[in-house]
Motif scaffolding. Structure first.
Motif, PDB file in Angstrom:
ATOM      1  N   PHE A 172      -8.440 -16.284  21.514  1.00  0.00           N
ATOM      2  CA  PHE A 172      -8.074 -15.680  21.729  1.00  0.00           C
ATOM      3  C   PHE A 172      -8.413 -14.563  23.457  1.00  0.00           C
ATOM      4  N   ARG A 189     -13.612 -17.549  16.675  1.00  0.00           N
ATOM      5  CA  ARG A 189     -12.770 -16.533  15.545  1.00  0.00           C
ATOM      6  C   ARG A 189     -12.299 -17.701  14.495  1.00  0.00           C
ATOM      7  N   LEU A 233      -2.573 -18.536  17.909  1.00  0.00           N
ATOM      8  CA  LEU A 233      -1.358 -19.285  16.760  1.00  0.00           C
ATOM      9  C   LEU A 233      -0.562 -19.672  17.991  1.00  0.00           C
ATOM     10  N   GLN A 234       0.368 -18.966  18.667  1.00  0.00           N
ATOM     11  CA  GLN A 234       1.355 -19.425  19.681  1.00  0.00           C
ATOM     12  C   GLN A 234       1.280 -21.201  19.493  1.00  0.00           C
TER      13      GLN A 234
HETATM   14  O1  LIG Z   1      -2.864 -15.527  18.398  1.00  0.00           O
HETATM   15  C1  LIG Z   1      -2.962 -14.804  18.699  1.00  0.00           C
HETATM   16  N1  LIG Z   1      -1.611 -14.369  19.072  1.00  0.00           N
HETATM   17  C2  LIG Z   1      -1.076 -13.482  19.355  1.00  0.00           C
HETATM   18  O2  LIG Z   1      -0.550 -13.214  20.103  1.00  0.00           O
HETATM   19  C3  LIG Z   1      -2.088 -12.767  18.911  1.00  0.00           C
HETATM   20  N2  LIG Z   1      -2.507 -10.778  19.165  1.00  0.00           N
HETATM   21  C4  LIG Z   1      -3.784 -10.058  18.818  1.00  0.00           C
HETATM   22  O3  LIG Z   1      -3.563  -8.882  19.490  1.00  0.00           O
HETATM   23  N3  LIG Z   1      -4.223 -11.413  18.747  1.00  0.00           N
HETATM   24  C5  LIG Z   1      -3.548 -12.436  18.422  1.00  0.00           C
HETATM   25  N4  LIG Z   1      -3.707 -13.584  18.599  1.00  0.00           N
END
Ligand SMILES: O=c1[nH]c(=O)c2[nH]c(=O)[nH]c2[nH]1
Length: 313
Positions: A172, A189, A233-234
């Motif tokens: 990220f 991660r 993750l989005q």
């Molecule tokens: O995959 C992620 N999306 C986020 O929007 C986000 N925000 C965050 O603090 N960590 C992550 N990880």
């Protein structure tokens, strides 16, 4: 025909100008276990079924007249009675219930029926699956939902509690930084989530092989989770949804809800130990909550289906 939950209901105003709004009622969480025992080798179906009716129930609310109130007890008994000759797929079972209630009572214009299906597998004894002893399979819970609105039938299939984790190939970076940002960028991660997903079939889809579709969608969701480096993750969630829609033209839309189950690297330096990405604190809260619908360009958002699929209030 309009659905009672998404359109104002025409009701008689009381003397004080107060009117009844959207309403539904029924029996929630009917736990039915059906054993098929027409041979030595038994089969088990284990469901948690909710039935709720939509229609003209004004007199019950305003006047204490129960003439239209198909008792919740009757709804429960109908679920058990329909199980007697076999449940089949949860989707087919809910469609059968929806047809029964809308055709048996003139004032029932539709309703919502939900099921969770708990899977069992045979206990292995000397390498053979036992005939009548089972152990619960716990990976995820399958869900089913039917909305009836007059002659319309909307079927939504889904799963919840599918917990997955990848121990690398996720990161990220590139997010905006302000005075409140402390998160360090990373390209390595842990990515972990409990997948909740629901996918909606085109209106009127009844004669599908719901078991086969369920198994294939689960396979795709799991495979796509592994397939690529996850930039967020989005991104991974959208990839999972896109792959499902690409493989299944009969699915109009998939909605997903995924907590980002944070794993924080533990500082072991006070104990004179290094920690090259091996020891983590698995935090259970707070968590990121990532949710999206993935659909086809120009398609009907079918908001009444989703509005009635989730909690009334
Ligand atoms: O995959 C992620 N999306 C986020 O929007 C986000 N925000 C965050 O603090 N960590 C992550 N990880």
């Amino acid at each position: 025909m309009t659905d009672i939950l998404t359109n104002p209901v025409e009701t008689t105003a009381t003397d004080s100008g107060i009117v009844l709004g959207a309403n539904q009622y029924g029996k929630a969480e009917v736990r039915v276990v059906k054993i098929t025992r027409d041979s030595e080798r038994h089969e088990i179906d284990d469901l948690n079924v909710t039935s709720q009716l939509h229609g003209d129930f004004e007199a019950a609310h305003l006047e204490g007249d129960n003439g239209h109130v198909v008792a919740t007890d009757t709804q429960k008994n109908t679920i058990f009675s329909f199980s007697r000759d076999g449940i089949g797929t949860p989707e087919a079972f809910l469609l059968r219930l929806s047809d029964h209630f809308t055709s048996s009572f003139d004032w029932v214009s539709g309703g919502r029926w939900e099921a969770e299906k708990y899977e069992w597998e045979r206990i292995q004894v000397d390498g053979e699956g036992h005939d009548h002893s089972f152990v619960r399979k716990g990976q995820e819970t399958r869900t089913a939902y039917v909305l009836a609105d007059g002659d319309e039938r909307h079927v939504v299939q889904g799963l919840k509690g599918l917990t997955v984790l990848k121990s690398t190939e996720a990161g990220f970076v590139g997010y905006p930084k302000d005075r409140y940002t402390s998160l360090q960028e990373t390209t390595d991660r842990i990515l972990s989530t409990d997948v909740t997903a629901r996918w909606r079939f085109a209106e009127g889809s009844r004669d599908l092989d719901f078991d086969a579709i369920y198994a294939d969608v689960k396979r795709i969701l799991l495979e796509e989770f592994t397939r690529r480096y996850s930039a967020a993750l989005q991104t991974t969630m959208f990839d999972m949804g896109r792959a499902v829609l690409e493989a299944h033209p009969e699915i109009a839309e998939i909605r997903m809800s995924m907590p980002n189950k944070h794993h924080f690297l533990v500082d072991l330096s006070p104990y004179q130990l290094d920690n090259p990405g091996e020891v983590f604190f698995a935090s259970d809260r707070s968590y990121g909550l990532i949710e999206a619908s993935v659909t086809r360009e120009g398609s009907d958002p079918a908001l009444k289906v989703w509005q009635s699929a989730t909690a009334f209030c």
